[in-house]
Design a protein around this motif. Structure first.
Motif, PDB file in Angstrom:
ATOM      1  N   VAL A 151       0.829  -1.200   0.000  1.00 19.21           N
ATOM      2  CA  VAL A 151       0.000   0.000   0.000  1.00 19.21           C
ATOM      3  C   VAL A 151       0.871   1.260   0.000  1.00 19.21           C
ATOM      4  CG1 VAL A 151      -1.645   1.371   1.350  1.00 19.21           C
ATOM      5  CG2 VAL A 151      -1.987  -1.086   1.084  1.00 19.21           C
ATOM      6  N   ALA A 152       1.867   1.292   0.891  1.00 16.27           N
ATOM      7  CA  ALA A 152       2.684   2.501   1.068  1.00 16.27           C
ATOM      8  C   ALA A 152       3.617   2.758  -0.110  1.00 16.27           C
ATOM      9  CB  ALA A 152       3.494   2.379   2.356  1.00 16.27           C
ATOM     10  N   TRP A 153       4.173   1.696  -0.682  1.00 17.48           N
ATOM     11  CA  TRP A 153       5.176   1.838  -1.740  1.00 17.48           C
ATOM     12  C   TRP A 153       4.623   1.616  -3.143  1.00 17.48           C
ATOM     13  CZ3 TRP A 153       9.848  -1.494   0.412  1.00 17.48           C
ATOM     14  CH2 TRP A 153      10.396  -0.829   1.529  1.00 17.48           C
ATOM     15  N   GLY A 154       3.501   0.932  -3.234  1.00 19.60           N
ATOM     16  CA  GLY A 154       2.999   0.522  -4.535  1.00 19.60           C
ATOM     17  C   GLY A 154       3.497  -0.867  -4.886  1.00 19.60           C
ATOM     18  N   ASP A 155       2.802  -1.524  -5.818  1.00 23.93           N
ATOM     19  CA  ASP A 155       3.102  -2.916  -6.156  1.00 23.93           C
ATOM     20  C   ASP A 155       4.529  -3.109  -6.652  1.00 23.93           C
ATOM     21  OD1 ASP A 155       0.444  -3.238  -5.554  1.00 23.93           O
ATOM     22  OD2 ASP A 155      -0.058  -4.335  -7.374  1.00 23.93           O
ATOM     23  N   GLY A 156       4.951  -2.253  -7.575  1.00 25.64           N
ATOM     24  CA  GLY A 156       6.250  -2.465  -8.209  1.00 25.64           C
ATOM     25  C   GLY A 156       7.397  -2.404  -7.225  1.00 25.64           C
ATOM     26  N   LYS A 157       7.447  -1.352  -6.417  1.00 24.02           N
ATOM     27  CA  LYS A 157       8.547  -1.167  -5.467  1.00 24.02           C
ATOM     28  C   LYS A 157       8.526  -2.244  -4.398  1.00 24.02           C
ATOM     29  CE  LYS A 157      10.519   2.327  -2.354  1.00 24.02           C
ATOM     30  NZ  LYS A 157      10.386   3.726  -1.857  1.00 24.02           N
ATOM     31  N   ALA A 158       7.335  -2.592  -3.892  1.00 28.55           N
ATOM     32  CA  ALA A 158       7.242  -3.595  -2.827  1.00 28.55           C
ATOM     33  C   ALA A 158       7.628  -4.981  -3.345  1.00 28.55           C
ATOM     34  CB  ALA A 158       5.830  -3.616  -2.247  1.00 28.55           C
ATOM     35  N   ALA A 292      -7.223  -0.793   3.364  1.00 32.62           N
ATOM     36  CA  ALA A 292      -6.690  -0.964   2.013  1.00 32.62           C
ATOM     37  C   ALA A 292      -5.673  -2.099   1.979  1.00 32.62           C
ATOM     38  CB  ALA A 292      -6.052   0.338   1.528  1.00 32.62           C
ATOM     39  N   ALA A 293      -4.850  -2.202   3.037  1.00 38.31           N
ATOM     40  CA  ALA A 293      -3.867  -3.284   3.100  1.00 38.31           C
ATOM     41  C   ALA A 293      -4.559  -4.643   3.201  1.00 38.31           C
ATOM     42  CB  ALA A 293      -2.929  -3.067   4.285  1.00 38.31           C
ATOM     43  N   ALA A 294      -5.658  -4.706   3.967  1.00 35.84           N
ATOM     44  CA  ALA A 294      -6.383  -5.968   4.116  1.00 35.84           C
ATOM     45  C   ALA A 294      -6.973  -6.429   2.781  1.00 35.84           C
ATOM     46  CB  ALA A 294      -7.487  -5.823   5.159  1.00 35.84           C
ATOM     47  N   LYS A 295      -7.385  -5.480   1.955  1.00 34.36           N
ATOM     48  CA  LYS A 295      -7.963  -5.847   0.653  1.00 34.36           C
ATOM     49  C   LYS A 295      -6.910  -6.464  -0.271  1.00 34.36           C
ATOM     50  CE  LYS A 295     -11.576  -2.301   0.787  1.00 34.36           C
ATOM     51  NZ  LYS A 295     -12.637  -3.262   1.134  1.00 34.36           N
ATOM     52  N   LEU A 296      -5.638  -6.200   0.002  1.00 34.01           N
ATOM     53  CA  LEU A 296      -4.553  -6.762  -0.815  1.00 34.01           C
ATOM     54  C   LEU A 296      -4.088  -8.121  -0.312  1.00 34.01           C
ATOM     55  CD1 LEU A 296      -2.237  -3.651  -1.413  1.00 34.01           C
ATOM     56  CD2 LEU A 296      -4.018  -4.572  -2.909  1.00 34.01           C
ATOM     57  N   TRP A 297      -4.658  -8.586   0.801  1.00 33.75           N
ATOM     58  CA  TRP A 297      -4.111  -9.768   1.475  1.00 33.75           C
ATOM     59  C   TRP A 297      -3.974 -10.967   0.545  1.00 33.75           C
ATOM     60  CZ3 TRP A 297      -1.969 -10.716   6.185  1.00 33.75           C
ATOM     61  CH2 TRP A 297      -1.763 -12.064   6.509  1.00 33.75           C
ATOM     62  N   GLU A 298      -5.021 -11.343  -0.156  1.00 34.40           N
ATOM     63  CA  GLU A 298      -4.981 -12.551  -0.990  1.00 34.40           C
ATOM     64  C   GLU A 298      -3.943 -12.419  -2.102  1.00 34.40           C
ATOM     65  OE1 GLU A 298      -6.455 -15.181  -0.155  1.00 34.40           O
ATOM     66  OE2 GLU A 298      -7.941 -14.484   1.295  1.00 34.40           O
ATOM     67  N   ARG A 299      -3.903 -11.250  -2.734  1.00 35.80           N
ATOM     68  CA  ARG A 299      -2.973 -11.063  -3.847  1.00 35.80           C
ATOM     69  C   ARG A 299      -1.527 -11.044  -3.371  1.00 35.80           C
ATOM     70  NH1 ARG A 299      -1.246  -6.379  -6.319  1.00 35.80           N
ATOM     71  NH2 ARG A 299      -2.919  -5.079  -5.461  1.00 35.80           N
ATOM     72  N   VAL A 300      -1.261 -10.347  -2.271  1.00 36.57           N
ATOM     73  CA  VAL A 300       0.097 -10.302  -1.737  1.00 36.57           C
ATOM     74  C   VAL A 300       0.510 -11.674  -1.211  1.00 36.57           C
ATOM     75  CG1 VAL A 300       1.585  -9.274   0.029  1.00 36.57           C
ATOM     76  CG2 VAL A 300      -0.033  -7.841  -1.233  1.00 36.57           C
ATOM     77  N   ALA A 301      -0.426 -12.376  -0.568  1.00 41.75           N
ATOM     78  CA  ALA A 301      -0.121 -13.720  -0.066  1.00 41.75           C
ATOM     79  C   ALA A 301       0.266 -14.662  -1.202  1.00 41.75           C
ATOM     80  CB  ALA A 301      -1.315 -14.277   0.702  1.00 41.75           C
ATOM     81  N   ALA A 302      -0.433 -14.566  -2.344  1.00 39.41           N
ATOM     82  CA  ALA A 302      -0.112 -15.414  -3.489  1.00 39.41           C
ATOM     83  C   ALA A 302       1.286 -15.082  -4.021  1.00 39.41           C
ATOM     84  CB  ALA A 302      -1.153 -15.225  -4.592  1.00 39.41           C
ATOM     85  N   PHE A 303       1.624 -13.803  -4.070  1.00 37.92           N
ATOM     86  CA  PHE A 303       2.953 -13.384  -4.511  1.00 37.92           C
ATOM     87  C   PHE A 303       4.030 -13.928  -3.577  1.00 37.92           C
ATOM     88  CE2 PHE A 303       6.327 -10.284  -3.590  1.00 37.92           C
ATOM     89  CZ  PHE A 303       7.042 -10.323  -4.788  1.00 37.92           C
ATOM     90  N   LEU A 304       3.836 -13.761  -2.262  1.00 37.49           N
ATOM     91  CA  LEU A 304       4.829 -14.206  -1.288  1.00 37.49           C
ATOM     92  C   LEU A 304       4.961 -15.719  -1.269  1.00 37.49           C
ATOM     93  CD1 LEU A 304       3.925 -11.762   1.605  1.00 37.49           C
ATOM     94  CD2 LEU A 304       5.943 -11.660   0.151  1.00 37.49           C
ATOM     95  N   LEU A 305       3.837 -16.415  -1.466  1.00 33.77           N
ATOM     96  CA  LEU A 305       3.899 -17.871  -1.516  1.00 33.77           C
ATOM     97  C   LEU A 305       4.745 -18.335  -2.684  1.00 33.77           C
ATOM     98  CD1 LEU A 305       2.918 -20.592  -0.390  1.00 33.77           C
ATOM     99  CD2 LEU A 305       0.926 -20.405  -1.907  1.00 33.77           C
ATOM    100  N   ALA A 306       4.579 -17.685  -3.825  1.00 34.08           N
ATOM    101  CA  ALA A 306       5.360 -18.063  -5.005  1.00 34.08           C
ATOM    102  C   ALA A 306       6.848 -17.776  -4.792  1.00 34.08           C
ATOM    103  CB  ALA A 306       4.854 -17.282  -6.225  1.00 34.08           C
ATOM    104  N   GLU A 307       7.170 -16.718  -4.062  1.00 32.36           N
ATOM    105  CA  GLU A 307       8.563 -16.348  -3.850  1.00 32.36           C
ATOM    106  C   GLU A 307       9.227 -17.118  -2.708  1.00 32.36           C
ATOM    107  OE1 GLU A 307      10.440 -14.284  -5.686  1.00 32.36           O
ATOM    108  OE2 GLU A 307       8.744 -13.976  -7.058  1.00 32.36           O
TER     109      GLU A 307
END
Length: 310
Positions: A151-158, A292-307
């Motif tokens: 949320v704070a940095w945006g998708d690309g930077k984070a 706003a951060a909670a709404k990103l949970w599923e998408r961020v979790a999928a990214f972190l799981l893959a990494e």
């Protein structure tokens, strides 16, 4: 009730409050490696027939996820007005208290004071290759921190930050306590962890120092994550749960958690303890939209799981 704050910190509070209120408090604690997510999923699984009356979460995003599923019921505790707006739900389904800061713990024997990293992005510098540790970012406050950075940095930077951490040989531990212990023992030079686990090493006499990252003017700020209390909708003991929630969301409990071994950060304006760590009043804290951060949970979790699945 279900409690995600470490049992050694939350259980004594619950036992004492149970005696004071003449309540039989049956607490379910989660294990370090799946806390917050494990209890959240349990409440979701039990939604048709709730078993939990009250959730004491040690973070905030999974509490908000339960709200989004319609699994929490509104209430207004006696000290609701003492909780800053950013740490309480406008719909009165959850309330924050007793925070912890996400900090860098540095081994002072391995890193000179002038060389200590002061920003999260510096952890990706080649000089720290293989020397940095984090908790597995699929659970707990590390996962919460990740969503807040998106949320704070945006998708690309984070996303680039986590990929660069991985490429720089970051060591992944089962929990924040293990990260702090690894710094204290010299297994790693720097760890991203929480203030309560860091203070365990400080007070044990380990050669460590706490750095509040990104806390200079113009930087994004140090993230402070509150504990949260929420009542579960259609639970078996609603009146008793609200009585206990009122007792937990009180200055006396915050002062006890602040002065005790977990060194929690008081958030209620009526708390009178002297914190042993930095607070939003003394350090530049990250301003974050937790919903706003909670709404990103599923998408961020999928990214972190893959990494970080391995």
């Amino acid at each position: 009730m279900y409690a995600a704050l470490d049992r050694e910190f939350s259980d004594p509070v619950l036992r004492d409050l149970g005696r004071e209120l003449a309540l039989a408090v049956q607490a379910k604690f989660d294990i370090e490696s799946t806390k917050t997510v494990g209890l959240t999923n349990r409440i979701i699984d039990e939604a048709v027939r709730p078993r939990c009356d009250l959730l004491w979460n040690n973070e905030i995003l999974n509490t908000i996820r339960l709200k989004e599923r319609g699994l929490l019921r509104p209430f207004r505790p006696a000290h609701a007005g003492d909780i800053p707006p950013g740490y309480r739900d406008k719909d009165e389904t959850w309330y924050g208290f007793s925070g912890r800061a996400r900090i860098l713990l540095v081994n002072t024997r391995l890193v000179a004071e002038k060389d200590r990293p002061t920003r999260l992005l510096q952890l990706c510098d080649p000089r720290w290759k293989g020397k940095v540790g984090i908790a597995k970012p699929l659970f707990g406050t590390t996962a919460t921190h990740a969503c807040c950075l998106f949320v704070a940095w945006g998708d690309g930077k984070a996303a680039a930050f986590f990929r660069d951490l991985k490429a720089n040989g970051v060591q992944v531990f089962s929990g924040n306590k293990q990260v702090a212990s690894a710094v204290g023992s010299g297994q790693i030079a720097v760890g991203l962890t929480d203030t309560d686990d860091a203070m365990g090493e400080v007070e044990a006499g380990a050669p460590v120092a706490i750095v509040y990252p990104d806390s200079k003017p113009g930087e994004s700020g140090t993230l402070i994550i509150p504990n949260t209390i929420a009542l579960i909708k259609a639970s078996p003991h609603p009146e008793e749960a609200q009585r206990l929630a009122d007792a937990i969301l009180a200055p006396a409990v915050e002062e006890r958690l602040s002065e005790g071994p977990s060194a929690q950060i008081p958030l209620l304006t009526s708390s009178r303890s002297t914190p042993r760590v930095q607070t939003p009043a003394t350090v530049h804290a990250m301003t974050i939209d937790f919903e706003a951060a909670a709404k990103l949970w599923e998408r961020v979790a999928a990214f972190l799981l893959a990494e970080f699945a391995e």
